[in-house]
Design a protein around this motif. Structure first.
Motif, PDB file in Angstrom:
ATOM      1  N   SER A 207      51.008 -66.886   3.397  1.00  0.00           N
ATOM      2  CA  SER A 207      50.550 -68.000   4.241  1.00  0.00           C
ATOM      3  C   SER A 207      50.877 -69.354   3.619  1.00  0.00           C
ATOM      4  CB  SER A 207      49.039 -67.899   4.462  1.00  0.00           C
ATOM      5  OG  SER A 207      48.355 -67.976   3.216  1.00  0.00           O
ATOM      6  N   VAL A 208      51.396 -69.333   2.394  1.00  0.00           N
ATOM      7  CA  VAL A 208      51.728 -70.582   1.702  1.00  0.00           C
ATOM      8  C   VAL A 208      53.067 -71.120   2.221  1.00  0.00           C
ATOM      9  CG1 VAL A 208      52.227 -71.669  -0.510  1.00  0.00           C
ATOM     10  CG2 VAL A 208      50.500 -69.858  -0.363  1.00  0.00           C
ATOM     11  N   ASP A 209      53.096 -72.386   2.593  1.00  0.00           N
ATOM     12  CA  ASP A 209      54.337 -73.026   3.020  1.00  0.00           C
ATOM     13  C   ASP A 209      54.984 -73.663   1.790  1.00  0.00           C
ATOM     14  OD1 ASP A 209      56.415 -74.126   4.378  1.00  0.00           O
ATOM     15  OD2 ASP A 209      55.244 -75.543   5.552  1.00  0.00           O
ATOM     16  N   PHE A 210      55.862 -72.918   1.143  1.00  0.00           N
ATOM     17  CA  PHE A 210      56.452 -73.390  -0.108  1.00  0.00           C
ATOM     18  C   PHE A 210      57.400 -74.563   0.113  1.00  0.00           C
ATOM     19  CE2 PHE A 210      55.182 -69.052  -1.049  1.00  0.00           C
ATOM     20  CZ  PHE A 210      54.570 -69.200  -2.294  1.00  0.00           C
ATOM     21  N   ILE A 211      57.986 -74.660   1.287  1.00  0.00           N
ATOM     22  CA  ILE A 211      58.868 -75.783   1.601  1.00  0.00           C
ATOM     23  C   ILE A 211      58.087 -76.755   2.476  1.00  0.00           C
ATOM     24  CG2 ILE A 211      61.011 -76.536   2.666  1.00  0.00           C
ATOM     25  CD1 ILE A 211      62.188 -73.805   2.111  1.00  0.00           C
ATOM     26  N   GLN A 212      57.829 -77.920   1.918  1.00  0.00           N
ATOM     27  CA  GLN A 212      57.009 -78.912   2.606  1.00  0.00           C
ATOM     28  C   GLN A 212      57.898 -80.018   3.170  1.00  0.00           C
ATOM     29  OE1 GLN A 212      54.196 -81.806   0.450  1.00  0.00           O
ATOM     30  NE2 GLN A 212      52.828 -80.158   1.112  1.00  0.00           N
ATOM     31  N   THR A 213      57.608 -80.435   4.386  1.00  0.00           N
ATOM     32  CA  THR A 213      58.349 -81.540   4.999  1.00  0.00           C
ATOM     33  C   THR A 213      57.858 -82.867   4.437  1.00  0.00           C
ATOM     34  OG1 THR A 213      58.690 -80.323   7.066  1.00  0.00           O
ATOM     35  CG2 THR A 213      58.902 -82.717   7.159  1.00  0.00           C
ATOM     36  N   VAL A 214      58.806 -83.699   4.013  1.00  0.00           N
ATOM     37  CA  VAL A 214      58.494 -85.053   3.564  1.00  0.00           C
ATOM     38  C   VAL A 214      59.004 -85.981   4.658  1.00  0.00           C
ATOM     39  CG1 VAL A 214      58.802 -86.784   1.760  1.00  0.00           C
ATOM     40  CG2 VAL A 214      58.794 -84.347   1.157  1.00  0.00           C
ATOM     41  N   TRP A 215      58.109 -86.513   5.460  1.00  0.00           N
ATOM     42  CA  TRP A 215      58.504 -87.271   6.642  1.00  0.00           C
ATOM     43  C   TRP A 215      59.334 -88.490   6.265  1.00  0.00           C
ATOM     44  CZ3 TRP A 215      58.176 -84.396  10.620  1.00  0.00           C
ATOM     45  CH2 TRP A 215      57.148 -83.451  10.736  1.00  0.00           C
ATOM     46  N   GLY A 216      60.450 -88.638   6.963  1.00  0.00           N
ATOM     47  CA  GLY A 216      61.351 -89.753   6.707  1.00  0.00           C
ATOM     48  C   GLY A 216      62.303 -89.518   5.566  1.00  0.00           C
TER      49      GLY A 216
END
Length: 223
Positions: A207-216
């Motif tokens: 359930s861990v989202d290892f790839i995180q979105t960095v907005w912009g």
């Protein structure tokens, strides 16, 4: 070519450093205040030279903000010689602390030493663990709780790039260039689809989202 970001509000000193490191064959980015320095992080420097005594946002505050985005070495420069300031700089996320005025030769040697250390870390890193997620870089293998997660060659290369630099934000263009050096015809937006597929495959096991979105900006790997 290694990239250096120099942040110092003394413009004469900033130009001196810039000229010196360009002669030493570095790609140099500069900023004369903390806010501009934070913007320059988008260039993903390999090392940062950071002045402590700056108006509005001092070096310690800026270091804390930088550490939310990248993990490259940070070398503090300061006129403060007291032990408390040194300890604060190293505790907040700095890797070195030099007192002004500093010898250009010594600073250059310190920079080289930190970059060599970073290179050794990358070369020797063969297996990494992020909780129960295991990445074997030699065997191109991704496992969660010893169950293999099957990735394509490109998908694994994306995971490898980001996981070796946890916390560092990569733009889609950074990732595309790393994979194909712009030789492949296409659009960097294809990286969005690759990341979506990687996330989907991992989500079947964790359930861990290892790839995180960095907005912009793009994406970063969280450890």
């Amino acid at each position: 070519m290694k990239k250096i970001l120099i942040i110092d509000d003394e413009r004469d000193l900033l130009e001196t450093f810039k000229d010196y490191f360009q002669l030493m064959n570095y790609l140099v980015y500069t900023a004369d205040n903390g806010l501009d320095g934070l913007k320059q992080i988008q260039h993903q420097p390999d090392i940062i030279i950071l002045d402590v005594n700056m108006p509005e946002m001092d070096g310690f505050e800026l270091c804390a903000a930088i550490r939310e985005q990248i993990t490259c070495p940070i070398v503090f420069l300061s006129a403060k010689v007291d032990e408390e300031s040194r300890i604060q700089g190293l505790t907040i996320g700095g890797d070195d602390y030099l007192v002004k005025p500093v010898s250009l030769k010594e600073l250059g040697l310190r920079i080289e030493a930190h970059l060599r250390r970073e290179n050794r870390k990358q070369i020797t890193q063969k297996i990494a663990y992020f909780g129960e997620l295991m990445i074997d870089y030699d065997r191109k293998l991704l496992q969660y709780q010893k169950q293999e997660i099957y990735l394509t060659k490109v998908e694994f290369e994306i995971v490898e790039l980001m996981s070796k630099h946890p916390g560092r934000a990569f733009s889609k263009e950074d990732i595309y260039q790393h994979l194909w050096n712009w030789d492949k015809l296409g659009d960097a937006t294809i990286i969005t689809e690759h990341v979506r597929r990687i996330r989907k495959k991992i989500s079947k096991h964790s359930s861990v989202d290892f790839i995180q979105t960095v907005w912009g900006v793009g994406y970063k790997w969280i450890g």
